[in-house]
Design an enzyme around this catalytic site. Structure first.
Site, short mmCIF file in Angstrom:
data_model
loop_
_atom_site.label_atom_id
_atom_site.label_comp_id
_atom_site.label_asym_id
_atom_site.label_seq_id
_atom_site.Cartn_x
_atom_site.Cartn_y
_atom_site.Cartn_z
N GLU A 62 0.85 -1.19 0.00
CA GLU A 62 0.00 0.00 0.00
C GLU A 62 0.89 1.25 0.00
O GLU A 62 1.85 1.31 0.78
CB GLU A 62 -0.91 0.04 1.24
CG GLU A 62 -1.91 1.17 1.14
CD GLU A 62 -2.90 1.24 2.30
OE1 GLU A 62 -2.79 0.43 3.24
OE2 GLU A 62 -3.75 2.12 2.25
N GLY A 76 3.61 2.31 10.94
CA GLY A 76 3.35 1.48 12.12
C GLY A 76 3.10 0.03 11.77
O GLY A 76 3.73 -0.87 12.31
N ALA A 77 2.18 -0.20 10.84
CA ALA A 77 1.82 -1.57 10.50
C ALA A 77 0.97 -1.57 9.24
O ALA A 77 0.54 -0.51 8.77
CB ALA A 77 1.04 -2.21 11.65
N MET A 78 0.70 -2.77 8.73
CA MET A 78 -0.06 -2.88 7.47
C MET A 78 -1.00 -4.07 7.53
O MET A 78 -0.62 -5.17 7.92
CB MET A 78 0.94 -3.02 6.31
CG MET A 78 0.31 -3.22 4.97
SD MET A 78 -0.69 -1.76 4.47
CE MET A 78 -1.92 -2.57 3.48
N GLU A 79 -2.24 -3.81 7.08
CA GLU A 79 -3.34 -4.75 7.27
C GLU A 79 -3.47 -5.82 6.19
O GLU A 79 -4.58 -6.31 5.95
CB GLU A 79 -4.64 -3.96 7.35
CG GLU A 79 -5.10 -3.30 6.02
CD GLU A 79 -4.71 -1.84 5.85
OE1 GLU A 79 -3.72 -1.41 6.48
OE2 GLU A 79 -5.37 -1.13 5.07
N ASN A 80 -2.39 -6.24 5.52
CA ASN A 80 -2.48 -7.25 4.46
C ASN A 80 -3.39 -8.40 4.90
O ASN A 80 -3.30 -8.89 6.02
CB ASN A 80 -1.10 -7.83 4.17
CG ASN A 80 -0.05 -6.76 4.08
OD1 ASN A 80 -0.12 -5.91 3.23
ND2 ASN A 80 0.90 -6.78 5.01
N HIS A 105 -6.37 -1.83 15.31
CA HIS A 105 -6.60 -1.08 14.06
C HIS A 105 -6.40 -1.99 12.85
O HIS A 105 -7.27 -2.08 11.98
CB HIS A 105 -5.66 0.12 14.02
CG HIS A 105 -5.79 0.96 12.79
ND1 HIS A 105 -6.54 2.11 12.76
CD2 HIS A 105 -5.28 0.82 11.54
CE1 HIS A 105 -6.48 2.64 11.55
NE2 HIS A 105 -5.72 1.87 10.79
N GLU A 106 -5.27 -2.66 12.80
CA GLU A 106 -4.99 -3.51 11.63
C GLU A 106 -5.99 -4.65 11.56
O GLU A 106 -6.45 -5.02 10.48
CB GLU A 106 -3.55 -4.05 11.65
CG GLU A 106 -2.46 -3.00 11.79
CD GLU A 106 -2.57 -1.82 10.84
OE1 GLU A 106 -3.09 -1.99 9.73
OE2 GLU A 106 -2.15 -0.71 11.23
N GLU A 141 -9.69 4.39 6.40
CA GLU A 141 -8.82 4.83 7.50
C GLU A 141 -9.58 5.60 8.57
O GLU A 141 -9.41 5.34 9.77
CB GLU A 141 -7.63 5.64 6.97
CG GLU A 141 -6.68 4.84 6.08
CD GLU A 141 -6.11 3.59 6.75
OE1 GLU A 141 -6.27 3.42 7.97
OE2 GLU A 141 -5.53 2.75 6.02
N1 B3K Z 1 -2.94 1.10 5.66
C1 B3K Z 1 -1.63 1.23 6.24
C2 B3K Z 1 -0.90 2.46 5.85
C3 B3K Z 1 -0.24 2.41 4.54
C4 B3K Z 1 0.60 3.63 4.31
C5 B3K Z 1 1.15 3.67 2.94
N2 B3K Z 1 2.05 4.79 2.77
C6 B3K Z 1 -1.67 1.12 7.72
C7 B3K Z 1 -2.93 1.50 8.37
O1 B3K Z 1 -3.45 2.58 8.24
O2 B3K Z 1 -3.49 0.67 9.01
ZN ZN Z 2 -5.37 1.98 8.82
#
Ligand code: B3K
Ligand code: ZN
Length: 854
Positions: A126, A258-262, A294-295, A317
């Site tokens: 992302e 911080g983190a990513m919700e894959n 959040h994730e 978001e």
């Molecule tokens: N969706 C990701 C953030 C991605 C940022 C890309 N530059 C984390 C979050 O908001 O949960």
């Molecule tokens: Zn998010």
């Protein structure tokens, strides 16, 4: 065939230009042959014409890829390399696209696409990183089912969805849920897992894992509990269940955010998941819990329902931030969470909304979407949802959410879709409310009152100042929560939500024997600036009596602000009437220690600078710093009896737990220690440091020792104790900058960037060091410009390695026009130096141009 896809040239993308992609993607099969310098990615993708789309050329995004081979329906083809990807002639009906590319994860310092962190392969896609992995329609409205095979010697190989076959040197994964490419993830390396189990309310067994580097297993139990709590909470409150057999979290040291919700494979900055009593503060624990939530919550708000295009980012978001705030409020203290969120909003979102980077919650154009993961999209986006809930009521809110999940599951949706479910569920017309998504800037609300013949009236006017590209704004719908108190301090009107939807409006309340006192914008019911001429006596009355815990805190903050403003502008002494009122609150043992700790804080230096600027003064960073110091010294001396009493209350006798109750006590203790240390030369801090069995107490003591000028030996001892732990070392880098006097902080930051443990390639370390400098108002804005210059030197060096982190950190310059002409000239010089850098990234170029206003 060997063809290097060129870098895309910057261009502005507009919301109004949205066009669906000309094909649907039926399925995606990917094979990764991992090698640090030369990973091969084989893609096999079925495309079919999309009847809903206009005719267009077949274009696939691709950046920094070496194309080895491409074929359509088994016949090799030679695509045309174009800006940002490739074009190729395709059959009229469905077809199979096959392609092999080579990439070099070990050389990927931008940390976008497939890269390596400490020998581990990981991804960040992302917003537009998947195009650095293979050629693909890399846009969120193209959703497909992915099957992935990973080949490599790494013992652990993970991707999205459920595990499939695995054996010597390979592992396969299948994700049954159609998803956009930005949710793709792959991780491979020497990892160990901390396992857990969750049974969903419909009886599905889910295997949970937190994957970490060997040695970090002892820092996972808190995160695992937070994950289980989040899964349960989303079932209980939103009726949302998890939908795969496994849920994996991986901790990665080098990560841009911080983190990513894959889907099914969340990737976390290790600082946002690893936690232990010895290495993490209470604040770290709370943040970790919130980010894990959040994730996880994105699984429904983001993944099952995603965004049609990146302009709709707040759809996932804003809503997910709102949901994680609700979660923290439920698990911890709702008033403390609300106050903390508003402090954060004012510190990060208000300056953005009121400066050159101002943009609507749903932006209408961008060059680099990564520059729009902002406090406006996230935090103001969440505030907008909070207002909507307040306006329609809780029951209607959850009814609308149920409709949203039913109607849009599997969709790439828009803000229009979101508002329509509320309109359909409640019968309300939300066209005026929608302005919150399109008008940028912070509305200002003025209020005046009258009391005639027992009728109390409040007249509100609203005005939204012009912002870049927007002028002449229309009135918005602003929910204003109001309560009234009689002269005894009893509530005579419980919280009532007024709907302000015109430029000027009067609300009347009848039947009062005496003029009531109003408590306005309770709970901070809208993200606005409230302008109200009230007397200090009235504020003091609210500080003593307001039944709304937010506004009670707010009354104190207003009094603190006015006290500091007069100290700065008129050189007056602190307001002792206010301090006595505050002391009475601090002595009230029925109040939560965490709440009292918040009462002990005041507006920060940057916020004071903003207020002075709004009132037509040029903020002087040195004067602001000096006023803060003398107020703290005055409080310490005045409260010499109170402080030991509060310190005793703040003692925790039970075994350490990072829960709300204990953290609140330690927060109060920390606030007390910072005053006590002004009186005892750091003696109490030294005792606390020596006895500390957790990082919260160790760190708060260390900060005070550095402030008291007694830090050198302790900093060295701390370094020896923790040099093996990257996350603790980040604290060590940051704290010694922010705890030193402004005159020394820039030089210390400079020295630290030459320390053996400093590295430009780890965003956490860069942010810990340069972020501490730029967040230290008096040091960063030092008159000689040394702070500006040091940061700029490092940003220019970082831009070649990591454009995303560079661009994000440029935003610290956004407030430059508040300051005096000499400082403005110094900042301009630095911004122009960045602009002139050869091969400046698209990310940084866009940010600096916007800040300069060019
Ligand atoms: N969706 C990701 C953030 C991605 C940022 C890309 N530059 C984390 C979050 O908001 O949960
Ligand atoms: Zn998010």
């Amino acid at each position: 065939m060997k063809d290097q896809a060129p870098q895309a040239t910057p261009q502005t993308v507009y919301l109004k230009d949205y066009t669906p992609f000309g094909w649907t993607v039926e399925d995606v099969h990917l094979t990764f042959r991992l090698a640090p310098e030369a990973t091969r990615v084989l893609a096999s993708i079925h495309f079919a014409p999309n009847p809903a789309a206009p005719a267009q050329d077949f274009f696939l995004h691709g950046e920094e890829l070496t194309l080895i081979r491409a074929a359509i329906d088994g016949v090799e083809v030679a695509p045309q390399m174009v800006d940002g990807g490739l074009k190729v002639a395709v059959p009229a009906g469905p077809f199979l696209w096959e392609c092999e590319v080579e990439i070099a994860p070990v050389r990927n310092t931008a940390l976008e696409g497939l890269y390596m962190s400490n020998g581990m392969y990981c991804t960040q896609c992302e917003a537009e990183g998947f195009r650095k992995i293979t050629y693909y329609p890399d846009r969120p409205d193209v959703m497909s089912v992915f099957t992935v095979r990973i080949e490599g010697a790494e013992p652990v190989k993970l991707s999205n969805g459920n595990p499939g076959a695995s054996g010597e040197g390979f592992a396969e994964w299948h994700d049954p849920w159609p998803k956009p490419a930005y949710l793709f993830a792959l991780v491979a390396g020497e990892l160990v897992n901390f396992p857990g189990k969750f049974v969903t309310r419909s009886g599905r067994d889910v295997d949970l894992n937190i994957w970490v580097r060997p040695g970090d297993e002892g820092k996972c139990s808190f995160g695992m509990q937070a994950l289980k709590d989040s899964m349960k909470w989303d079932e209980d409150v939103y009726g949302r269940e998890y939908d795969l057999d496994v849920f994996n979290i991986v901790a990665v040291d080098d990560f841009n955010m911080g983190a990513m919700e894959n889907k099914g494979l969340n990737i976390f900055n290790s600082s946002c998941v690893l936690a232990s009593r010895e290495t993490s503060t209470d604040a770290n624990f709370e943040r970790i819990e919130a980010i894990i939530a959040h994730e996880y919550f994105h699984n429904w708000t983001g993944n099952r329902i995603t965004c049609r295009d990146w302009f709709q980012l707040c759809l996932k978001e804003g809503l997910t931030v709102y949901r994680d705030s609700q979660f923290t409020s439920d698990l911890r203290s709702a008033p403390v969470k609300r106050i903390s969120d508003v402090i954060d909003l004012r510190a990060r979102q208000f300056p953005e909304d009121q400066g050159p980077l101002s943009h609507p919650v749903r932006p209408e154009s961008f060059q680099e979407i990564n520059n729009f993961y902002t406090a406006t999209v996230y935090e103001k986006g969440a505030e907008v949802i909070g207002m909507l809930k307040l306006l329609v009521g809780d029951e209607a809110y959850y009814k609308a959410l149920d409709l949203y999940f039913d109607r849009h599951d599997g969709d790439a949706a828009t803000i229009e879709d979101w508002l329509k479910v509320f309109e359909d569920a409640t019968g309300r017309d939300l066209s005026q409310f929608k302005l919150w998504y399109s008008q940028s800037g912070t509305p200002r609300v003025k209020v005046s009152e009258t009391f005639v013949n027992g009728t109390y009236s409040l007249t509100f006017t609203q005005h939204s100042p012009d912002t870049p590209n927007q002028s002449g704004k229309a009135p918005q719908v602003i929910p204003i929560a109001v309560g009234l108190l009689n002269p005894n301090g009893d509530e005579v009107l419980p919280t009532t939500v007024l709907e302000l939807d015109q430029a000027e409006q009067t609300f009347e309340f009848g039947g009062f024997a005496a003029k009531p006192t109003s408590s306005i914008l309770r709970g901070f019911s809208a993200p606005v600036v409230l302008e109200r001429d009230t007397s200090p006596q009235e504020k003091a009355f609210l500080l003593a009596h307001d039944t709304d815990s937010f506004n009670r805190w707010e009354a104190n903050r207003d009094l603190a602000r006015e006290c500091l403003v007069s100290m700065i502008l008129d050189g007056t002494g602190p307001d002792t009437a206010w301090l006595d009122g505050l002391e009475a609150v601090l002595r009230d043992e029925t109040l939560d220690p965490a709440y009292r700790a918040l009462m002990m804080g005041g507006p920060g230096a940057a916020e004071l600078a903003q207020i002075l600027h709004e009132r037509g003064h040029t903020p002087d960073p040195e004067a602001i710093y000096d006023a803060g110091e003398s107020l703290a010294q005055f409080k310490a001396e005045r409260w010499v009896d109170l402080l030991p009493r509060l310190a005793a209350e703040a003692q925790v006798t039970e075994a350490y737990a990072p829960n709300a109750e204990q953290s609140g006590k330690r927060a109060l203790g920390g606030a007390v220690l910072s005053l006590l240390s002004r009186l005892d030369g750091g003696a109490a801090a030294k005792a606390q440091y020596d006895a500390a069995d957790n990082m919260t107490l160790q760190l708060s003591a260390l900060v005070q020792l550095v402030k008291a000028g007694k830090g050198d030996a302790v900093l060295a001892a701390f370094y020896d104790q923790w040099r093996h732990d990257r996350l603790v070392m980040d604290k060590w880098f940051g704290l010694q900058i922010s705890a030193l006097p402004p005159a020394e902080a820039v030089e210390r930051a400079d020295a630290l960037t030459r320390h053996a443990d400093f590295t430009m390639t780890n965003p956490n370390r860069f942010r810990a060091t340069l972020g501490a400098l730029s967040g230290y108002h008096a040091a960063f804005h030092r008159k000689d410009g040394a702070g500006y210059r040091l940061l700029t030197d490092k940003l220019i060096a970082l831009d070649d390695l990591n454009p995303q982190t560079t661009a994000r950190m440029c935003s610290v310059f956004q407030t430059w026009k508040r300051y005096d002409a000499a400082r403005q000239a110094l900042v301009r010089e630095q911004l122009e130096r960045i602009k002139a850098k050869p091969k400046l990234s698209r990310d940084t170029d866009e940010m600096v141009s916007r800040i300069l206003g060019v």
